[in-house]
Scaffold this motif. Structure first.
Motif, short mmCIF file in Angstrom:
data_model
loop_
_atom_site.label_atom_id
_atom_site.label_comp_id
_atom_site.label_asym_id
_atom_site.label_seq_id
_atom_site.Cartn_x
_atom_site.Cartn_y
_atom_site.Cartn_z
N CYS A 194 0.81 -1.22 0.00
CA CYS A 194 0.00 0.00 0.00
C CYS A 194 0.85 1.28 0.00
O CYS A 194 0.49 2.26 -0.62
CB CYS A 194 -0.92 0.02 1.22
N THR A 211 -6.89 -0.27 -1.21
CA THR A 211 -7.87 0.59 -0.53
C THR A 211 -8.39 1.70 -1.45
O THR A 211 -9.29 2.44 -1.10
CB THR A 211 -7.26 1.28 0.72
N GLY A 232 7.98 5.46 8.17
CA GLY A 232 6.60 5.50 7.67
C GLY A 232 5.72 6.45 8.46
O GLY A 232 4.76 7.01 7.96
C1 HEC Z 1 -3.87 -2.44 2.82
C2 HEC Z 1 -3.13 -1.21 2.67
C3 HEC Z 1 -2.20 -0.77 3.78
C4 HEC Z 1 -1.19 -1.50 4.36
C5 HEC Z 1 -0.76 -2.93 4.07
C6 HEC Z 1 -0.58 -0.62 5.33
N1 HEC Z 1 -1.19 0.60 5.33
FE1 HEC Z 1 -0.68 2.22 6.43
N2 HEC Z 1 -2.35 3.15 5.84
C7 HEC Z 1 -3.24 2.71 4.88
C8 HEC Z 1 -4.38 3.58 4.84
C9 HEC Z 1 -5.58 3.44 3.93
C10 HEC Z 1 -4.17 4.59 5.81
C11 HEC Z 1 -5.10 5.71 6.21
C12 HEC Z 1 -5.81 5.26 7.47
C13 HEC Z 1 -6.76 6.25 8.03
O1 HEC Z 1 -7.85 6.43 7.44
O2 HEC Z 1 -6.46 6.83 9.07
C14 HEC Z 1 -2.88 4.29 6.40
C15 HEC Z 1 -2.30 5.05 7.38
C16 HEC Z 1 -1.05 4.84 7.90
C17 HEC Z 1 -0.40 5.70 8.88
C18 HEC Z 1 -1.01 6.93 9.54
C19 HEC Z 1 -0.70 8.20 8.86
C20 HEC Z 1 -1.45 8.40 7.58
O3 HEC Z 1 -0.80 8.26 6.54
O4 HEC Z 1 -2.67 8.71 7.60
C21 HEC Z 1 0.82 5.14 9.13
C22 HEC Z 1 1.91 5.68 10.06
C23 HEC Z 1 0.92 3.93 8.34
N3 HEC Z 1 -0.23 3.78 7.61
C24 HEC Z 1 1.98 3.08 8.36
C25 HEC Z 1 1.93 1.79 7.89
C26 HEC Z 1 2.90 0.76 8.20
C27 HEC Z 1 4.16 0.99 9.04
C28 HEC Z 1 2.46 -0.38 7.61
C29 HEC Z 1 3.06 -1.75 7.70
C30 HEC Z 1 3.30 -2.28 9.04
C31 HEC Z 1 1.22 -0.07 6.91
N4 HEC Z 1 0.93 1.25 7.11
C32 HEC Z 1 0.49 -0.98 6.15
C33 HEC Z 1 -3.06 1.58 4.10
C34 HEC Z 1 -2.20 0.54 4.40
#
Ligand code: HEC
Length: 246
Positions: free
Chosen positions: A213, A224, A237
């Motif tokens: 992602c 997503t 990240g």
């Molecule tokens: C399936 C897709 C997906 C994966 C896999 C994923 N993320 Fe995300 N991530 C998102 C989405 C969508 C958001 C927004 C969430 C929200 O609405 O607050 C997000 C939000 C975040 C945020 C909060 C700040 C922001 O950008 O709004 C962090 C930090 C983050 N992700 C880190 C990670 C990390 C580290 C990993 C792996 C351990 C990870 N993500 C795995 C989709 C993903």
């Protein structure tokens, strides 16, 4: 002669400075961040299960998630979640509020995660973390706040945008070359909206599973529907940010 004495004194004192006990609020905020991560881990460990379209009831009741959060917390810290007798009032109140927040979020998402026939439901660790942090912030308003934030060029959800302090730590500390991996920042006597606070920030990094992602190619759509950040393995990240109001 004087120089020798000074040198001698500094050799004596420097190790002691580095051994200074952590401030009470630092220990508390670190524990709270660990508990927050422990809860999020329950959701990430069950992600494949949550996304399974063939199963209705996933068995992820709020009671289950709370119990598993405690197990994860104990595994991470070596001490019990319920072992708060020796802790101050704020610690106890915050931990209770965190559990209630988890409970409320999990109760609300039951219909979503138990929907048979739907694969990906948009219920991710970061979404869960944001919802829990929102519940927690409103329960502990003016006392303690938790937030999952990210560098400005990476942030997905506008609600997670870093404030000035968070931005400074993300850019000037966590992203600086030579910053020790996982090293946190604890700052005392900062000001938030006219109030004196202590602040903790803990860096988080992209692992392989995050890059589906958040990885490359930058701008391509992920599962997503959001745009990928173009992040690389082990990139910063985001960060957990905790504010303790004094
Ligand atoms: C399936 C897709 C997906 C994966 C896999 C994923 N993320 Fe995300 N991530 C998102 C989405 C969508 C958001 C927004 C969430 C929200 O609405 O607050 C997000 C939000 C975040 C945020 C909060 C700040 C922001 O950008 O709004 C962090 C930090 C983050 N992700 C880190 C990670 C990390 C580290 C990993 C792996 C351990 C990870 N993500 C795995 C989709 C993903």
């Amino acid at each position: 002669m004087k120089k020798t004495i000074l040198l001698f004194l500094s050799v004596l004192f420097i190790p002691q400075i580095s051994l200074l006990a952590k401030a009470e609020n630092e220990v508390f905020a670190l524990d709270l961040a660990t508990a927050f991560r422990a809860a999020r881990k329950v959701v990430s460990d069950k992600q494949t299960h949550i996304n399974n379209p063939d199963i209705g009831d996933k068995g992820l009741s709020s009671d289950f998630v709370v119990a598993q959060t405690k197990v994860n917390f104990e595994a991470a810290t070596g001490h019990g979640f319920d072992d708060t007798q020796n802790q101050n009032e704020l610690y106890q109140k915050s931990f209770a509020a965190l559990l209630e927040s988890i409970q409320r979020v999990m109760d609300q998402v039951q219909p979503l995660i138990n929907e048979k026939g739907t694969g990906f439901k948009g219920f991710l660790p970061a979404v869960f973390a944001r919802q829990v942090s929102e519940e927690f912030r409103s329960a502990m308003r003016g006392e303690v706040s938790i937030k999952l934030t990210a560098p400005k060029d990476y942030v997905r959800n506008r609600k997670n945008r870093p404030d000035a302090f968070e931005n400074k730590i993300l850019e000037k500390s966590f992203r600086s070359s030579g910053w020790e991996t996982n090293k946190h920042v604890f700052a005392e006597a900062e000001t938030v909206k006219g109030q004196t606070v202590d602040r903790l920030m803990l860096p988080e990094y992209y692992g392989q599973g995050c890059l589906d992602c958040h990885g490359e190619p930058k701008g391509a759509r992920d599962i997503t529907g959001g745009k990928k950040e173009g992040g690389k393995l082990n990139d910063l990240g985001g960060a957990i940010s905790i504010i303790v109001y004094n």
